[in-house]
Design an enzyme around this catalytic site. Structure first.
Site, PDB file in Angstrom:
ATOM      1  N   ASP A   1       1.081  -1.459   0.014  1.00 12.08           N
ATOM      2  CA  ASP A   1       0.204  -0.334  -0.129  1.00 12.08           C
ATOM      3  C   ASP A   1       1.081   1.331  -0.019  1.00 12.08           C
ATOM      4  O   ASP A   1       1.564   0.935   0.380  1.00 12.08           O
ATOM      5  CB  ASP A   1      -1.140   0.369   0.914  1.00 12.08           C
ATOM      6  CG  ASP A   1      -2.557   0.533   1.313  1.00 12.08           C
ATOM      7  OD1 ASP A   1      -2.456   1.562   0.196  1.00 12.08           O
ATOM      8  OD2 ASP A   1      -2.498   1.614   2.210  1.00 12.08           O
TER       9      ASP A   1
ATOM     10  N   ASN B   1     -11.074  -2.526  -5.426  1.00 12.00           N
ATOM     11  CA  ASN B   1     -10.593  -1.573  -6.265  1.00 12.00           C
ATOM     12  C   ASN B   1     -10.733  -1.370  -7.738  1.00 12.00           C
ATOM     13  O   ASN B   1     -10.632  -0.316  -8.348  1.00 12.00           O
ATOM     14  CB  ASN B   1      -8.641  -1.940  -5.973  1.00 12.00           C
ATOM     15  CG  ASN B   1      -8.184  -2.041  -5.153  1.00 12.00           C
ATOM     16  OD1 ASN B   1      -6.854  -2.251  -5.134  1.00 12.00           O
ATOM     17  ND2 ASN B   1      -8.270  -0.784  -4.385  1.00 12.00           N
TER      18      ASN B   1
END
Ligand code: IPE
Ligand code: IPE
Ligand code: MG
Length: 245
Positions: free
Chosen positions: A21, A69
């Site tokens: 991330d 996502n």
């Protein structure tokens, strides 16, 4: 790193899972487009995959694209999927040479055709690798996987944890179930699981680092593994009995 590498080799080999991330924030901090962060993120993936087998890691699962996502703006989704496709097509030969077996876990029914072909190409090319299992989680949702395994369970009378885990491995396309996660690393400073391997991480040791993924390197991975090796895993037991088993 020469000598320290030997120190961190663990027996049995570890399953390390990484929530990579921070690509977007890394790019924003440099005045770059988010897609440039993802490009740098792919370079970081290559570095980490190269370093992992020598650190006692037998299975490495990387969370590359979550089912949630898809909710990002279309241009970012397209850029990400294109980068993943390049990564699979260009990386396959190197992984084959390094005896790394690559598999993609997650749903396959929403993946664009050309990416699907790249996945199948990379999986075929690296199928004989036995030095490390590299699992890329793509269109992956742990809840979705658990739900699908649970639907199968309804038609079976009694199901053991082992059978359920095997089914879970099948529904995520990983074939055989991966061993439980030993160490879960999340870069980028957040401290959450974001729907990643909720079942497999039941007793995972968690390692959170503020480092943004594009900056994460072999030394960071080694430091995380060393930190893990210094921990005491008890699995609900008292320390001495856990150590003896
Ligand atoms: C991780 O970086 C890559 C994916 C989730 C695909 P992000 O894109 O989430 O980066 P941040 O969290 O916005 O910085
Ligand atoms: C988690 O990162 C998914 C991946 C690493 C692929 P996100 O950036 O999507 O997670 P949230 O939205 O911060 O929880
Ligand atoms: Mg993020």
């Amino acid at each position: 790193m020469g000598n320290s590498k030997a120190r961190v080799i663990s027996d049995p080999l570890l399953h390390v899972a990484i929530l990579l991330d921070g690509n977007g924030r890394w790019a924003a901090a440099r005045g770059l487009a988010r897609s440039e962060g993802h490009r740098a993120g792919v370079a970081a993936v290559r570095r980490i995959v190269r370093a992992a087998p020598d650190l006692g890691i037998g299975t490495l699962t990387l969370y590359a694209f979550s089912s949630n996502n898809w909710e990002r703006p279309a241009p970012e989704v397209c850029a990400l999927l294109a980068l993943l496709e390049d990564f699979l097509r260009n990386g396959a030969a190197e992984f084959e040479a390094e005896r790394i077996r690559l598999r993609v876990i997650g749903r396959r029914d929403r993946i664009p055709r050309s990416l699907l072909e790249a996945i199948e190409f990379a999986e075929r090319k690296t199928a004989a690798g036995r030095r490390m299992d590299l699992r890329i989680a793509l269109d992956y949702s742990s809840r979705d996987a658990i739900l699908r395994a649970a639907c199968w369970m309804i038609s079976s009378l009694e199901v053991t944890e082992r059978e359920f885990a095997r089914r879970l491995g099948q529904v995520t396309n990983g074939g055989t179930p991966a061993p439980d996660v030993d160490l879960l690393i999340r870069t980028g400073g957040e401290r959450r699981l974001s729907d990643f391997m909720l079942w497999e991480c039941a007793y995972a040791e968690l390692f959170f680092t503020p480092r943004m993924w594009p900056e994460f390197d072999a030394a960071d991975l080694e430091a995380a593994v060393e930190d893990y090796l210094g921990r005491e895993r008890r699995f609900g037991r008292l320390p001495e009995t856990a150590a003896a088993s």
